[in-house]
Motif scaffolding. Structure first.
Motif, PDB file in Angstrom:
ATOM      1  N   VAL A 135       0.839  -1.203   0.000  1.00 45.58           N
ATOM      2  CA  VAL A 135       0.000   0.000   0.000  1.00 45.58           C
ATOM      3  C   VAL A 135       0.869   1.246   0.000  1.00 45.58           C
ATOM      4  CG1 VAL A 135      -1.663   1.330   1.351  1.00 45.58           C
ATOM      5  CG2 VAL A 135      -1.959  -1.141   1.092  1.00 45.58           C
ATOM      6  N   ALA A 136       1.950   1.224   0.801  1.00 47.25           N
ATOM      7  CA  ALA A 136       2.864   2.372   0.848  1.00 47.25           C
ATOM      8  C   ALA A 136       3.510   2.598  -0.519  1.00 47.25           C
ATOM      9  CB  ALA A 136       3.935   2.145   1.907  1.00 47.25           C
ATOM     10  N   ALA A 137       3.893   1.507  -1.197  1.00 50.98           N
ATOM     11  CA  ALA A 137       4.530   1.629  -2.509  1.00 50.98           C
ATOM     12  C   ALA A 137       3.565   2.204  -3.544  1.00 50.98           C
ATOM     13  CB  ALA A 137       5.043   0.264  -2.965  1.00 50.98           C
ATOM     14  N   MET A 138       2.298   1.776  -3.504  1.00 51.71           N
ATOM     15  CA  MET A 138       1.329   2.285  -4.467  1.00 51.71           C
ATOM     16  C   MET A 138       1.005   3.754  -4.209  1.00 51.71           C
ATOM     17  SD  MET A 138      -1.341  -0.849  -5.227  1.00 51.71           S
ATOM     18  CE  MET A 138      -1.677  -1.247  -3.507  1.00 51.71           C
ATOM     19  N   ALA A 139       1.075   4.156  -2.935  1.00 51.28           N
ATOM     20  CA  ALA A 139       0.791   5.554  -2.594  1.00 51.28           C
ATOM     21  C   ALA A 139       1.989   6.460  -2.858  1.00 51.28           C
ATOM     22  CB  ALA A 139       0.374   5.659  -1.125  1.00 51.28           C
ATOM     23  N   SER A 140       3.178   5.854  -2.932  1.00 47.46           N
ATOM     24  CA  SER A 140       4.389   6.633  -3.136  1.00 47.46           C
ATOM     25  C   SER A 140       4.601   6.916  -4.618  1.00 47.46           C
ATOM     26  CB  SER A 140       5.601   5.864  -2.582  1.00 47.46           C
ATOM     27  OG  SER A 140       6.811   6.451  -3.011  1.00 47.46           O
ATOM     28  N   GLY A 141       5.106   8.077  -4.908  1.00 46.65           N
ATOM     29  CA  GLY A 141       5.382   8.420  -6.295  1.00 46.65           C
ATOM     30  C   GLY A 141       6.532   7.626  -6.882  1.00 46.65           C
ATOM     31  N   SER A 142       7.387   7.080  -6.021  1.00 43.01           N
ATOM     32  CA  SER A 142       8.546   6.309  -6.481  1.00 43.01           C
ATOM     33  C   SER A 142       8.448   4.843  -6.097  1.00 43.01           C
ATOM     34  CB  SER A 142       9.840   6.901  -5.901  1.00 43.01           C
ATOM     35  OG  SER A 142      10.038   8.222  -6.354  1.00 43.01           O
ATOM     36  N   GLN A 143       7.237   4.377  -5.779  1.00 46.31           N
ATOM     37  CA  GLN A 143       6.982   2.973  -5.437  1.00 46.31           C
ATOM     38  C   GLN A 143       7.911   2.488  -4.317  1.00 46.31           C
ATOM     39  OE1 GLN A 143       6.204   0.276  -8.656  1.00 46.31           O
ATOM     40  NE2 GLN A 143       5.692   1.909 -10.076  1.00 46.31           N
ATOM     41  N   GLN A 144       7.960   3.268  -3.252  1.00 45.00           N
ATOM     42  CA  GLN A 144       8.797   2.935  -2.112  1.00 45.00           C
ATOM     43  C   GLN A 144       7.955   2.358  -0.986  1.00 45.00           C
ATOM     44  OE1 GLN A 144      10.123   7.110  -2.018  1.00 45.00           O
ATOM     45  NE2 GLN A 144      12.212   6.331  -1.764  1.00 45.00           N
ATOM     46  N   ARG A 145       8.392   1.227  -0.447  1.00 40.31           N
ATOM     47  CA  ARG A 145       7.772   0.740   0.780  1.00 40.31           C
ATOM     48  C   ARG A 145       8.349   1.553   1.929  1.00 40.31           C
ATOM     49  NH1 ARG A 145      11.288  -2.554   3.486  1.00 40.31           N
ATOM     50  NH2 ARG A 145      12.970  -3.557   2.319  1.00 40.31           N
ATOM     51  N   LEU A 146       7.854   1.306   3.147  1.00 44.89           N
ATOM     52  CA  LEU A 146       8.286   2.119   4.285  1.00 44.89           C
ATOM     53  C   LEU A 146       9.796   2.059   4.494  1.00 44.89           C
ATOM     54  CD1 LEU A 146       5.454   1.350   6.889  1.00 44.89           C
ATOM     55  CD2 LEU A 146       5.642   3.267   5.284  1.00 44.89           C
ATOM     56  N   GLY A 147      10.378   0.878   4.316  1.00 48.74           N
ATOM     57  CA  GLY A 147      11.824   0.735   4.475  1.00 48.74           C
ATOM     58  C   GLY A 147      12.594   1.585   3.484  1.00 48.74           C
ATOM     59  N   ASP A 148      12.085   1.659   2.251  1.00 48.32           N
ATOM     60  CA  ASP A 148      12.747   2.480   1.230  1.00 48.32           C
ATOM     61  C   ASP A 148      12.617   3.965   1.553  1.00 48.32           C
ATOM     62  OD1 ASP A 148      13.714   0.489  -0.587  1.00 48.32           O
ATOM     63  OD2 ASP A 148      11.663   0.114  -1.204  1.00 48.32           O
ATOM     64  N   MET A 149      11.437   4.359   2.056  1.00 46.74           N
ATOM     65  CA  MET A 149      11.253   5.768   2.408  1.00 46.74           C
ATOM     66  C   MET A 149      12.226   6.176   3.508  1.00 46.74           C
ATOM     67  SD  MET A 149       7.102   6.088   2.483  1.00 46.74           S
ATOM     68  CE  MET A 149       6.094   5.608   1.074  1.00 46.74           C
ATOM     69  N   LEU A 150      12.387   5.308   4.502  1.00 45.94           N
ATOM     70  CA  LEU A 150      13.272   5.625   5.615  1.00 45.94           C
ATOM     71  C   LEU A 150      14.735   5.646   5.185  1.00 45.94           C
ATOM     72  CD1 LEU A 150      13.346   6.192   8.660  1.00 45.94           C
ATOM     73  CD2 LEU A 150      13.583   3.731   9.040  1.00 45.94           C
ATOM     74  N   ALA A 151      15.106   4.707   4.294  1.00 42.55           N
ATOM     75  CA  ALA A 151      16.502   4.606   3.863  1.00 42.55           C
ATOM     76  C   ALA A 151      16.828   5.531   2.698  1.00 42.55           C
ATOM     77  CB  ALA A 151      16.823   3.165   3.479  1.00 42.55           C
ATOM     78  N   GLY A 152      15.799   6.114   2.073  1.00 41.88           N
ATOM     79  CA  GLY A 152      16.045   6.969   0.916  1.00 41.88           C
ATOM     80  C   GLY A 152      16.481   6.173  -0.297  1.00 41.88           C
ATOM     81  N   THR A 153      15.854   5.003  -0.512  1.00 40.10           N
ATOM     82  CA  THR A 153      16.234   4.123  -1.614  1.00 40.10           C
ATOM     83  C   THR A 153      15.045   3.857  -2.527  1.00 40.10           C
ATOM     84  OG1 THR A 153      15.760   2.161  -0.245  1.00 40.10           O
ATOM     85  CG2 THR A 153      18.033   2.963  -0.289  1.00 40.10           C
TER      86      THR A 153
END
Length: 265
Positions: A135-153
């Motif tokens: 859900v986080a990836a679909m809501a993100s413009g860069s398809q990031q899950r929470l771990g990616d958002m936190l790590a900046g990846t």
């Protein structure tokens, strides 16, 4: 359109020279397949670890279940962190699916980023099958899950780029045969090599003004890095292509795909 590309998007990186590089984001379908492969490997490794601890579990049967859960999570975390650090953002599953984790800035990830994005996996997995992460990836413009958002990846799809003929037919075979030039090129850092190869492979994607700015900056940077002056008759782009040609193994110089030229250095 193939199923794995249905949810793919793009991520644009603007370099200090105001040159844009576009990366194809990995879709949820391909990431899920990569996760299935990695999960099977983690499960197998966990079972092997538990077999090694079987004597301890027999001596303390009351903690067998808890120990099994702890071992699984330790193997799961260690597998992701170790491989993504050692393989520059890839695990076995990602490598099979031609996916790679990179920083949002387009450069390779390190231990810090791999550790951060993997330590958040238990949250992304809630309540099952990565529902929170999906859900986080679909809501993100860069398809990031929470771990990616936190790590900046971000997770990108590696492009299968072939070495252009310009790298194998530079017209400067004399310079490429110069041991001093070749030895200094080989001493370039990994990041510098990736910048040169990425620019050489993807230069046709750039607008002419951006292309000129990029190679002007690279030409100056390479002269400093190699401690050599660029021959006066060579353009900055030709000079950079010569360096790229010197970096490539003989087979790649004849037109095969060089190893990893996805992330910027």
């Amino acid at each position: 359109m193939a199923p794995e590309t249905l949810l793919d998007g793009t991520h644009t990186v603007l370099t200090p020279e105001y040159v844009e590089f576009r990366f194809t984001l990995a879709g949820l379908y391909s990431r899920f397949l990569a996760w299935l492969v990695d999960s099977a490997i983690v499960l197998a490794l966990s079972m092997m670890a538990l077999l090694g601890l079987s004597l301890t579990m027999m001596a303390f049967p009351g903690i067998a279940s808890a120990l099994g859960i702890v071992v699984y999570f330790l193997v799961d975390w260690g597998y992701g962190i170790a491989l993504e650090t050692a393989w520059s953002g890839q695990t076995v599953g990602k490598r099979l699916l031609s996916l790679r984790v990179i920083q949002e800035s387009g450069v390779r990830i390190g231990f810090y980023h791999a550790a951060l994005r993997n330590l958040v996996r238990p949250v992304d997995r809630l309540p099952f099958l990565y529902l929170v992460g999906g859900v986080a990836a679909m809501a993100s413009g860069s398809q990031q899950r929470l771990g990616d958002m936190l790590a900046g990846t971000i997770v990108v799809r590696e492009r299968k780029l072939k070495v252009p003929s310009a790298l194998s037919a530079t017209g400067e075979e004399g310079l490429l045969a110069d041991p001093l030039f070749v030895s200094r090129v080989k001493r370039l850092s990994t990041e510098e090599r990736e910048v040169v190869l990425t620019a050489a492979l993807r230069r046709e994607e750039l607008r002419m003004d951006a292309r000129l700015r990029l190679f002007a900056a690279l030409g100056t940077r390479l002269q400093d890095a190699l401690a050599m002056e660029k021959p006066a008759h060579l353009s900055d782009e030709k000079w950079t292509l010569l360096v790229a040609a010197a970096l490539l193994p003989p087979k790649a110089a004849r037109g095969t795909r060089p190893p990893r030229a996805q992330a910027l250095g």
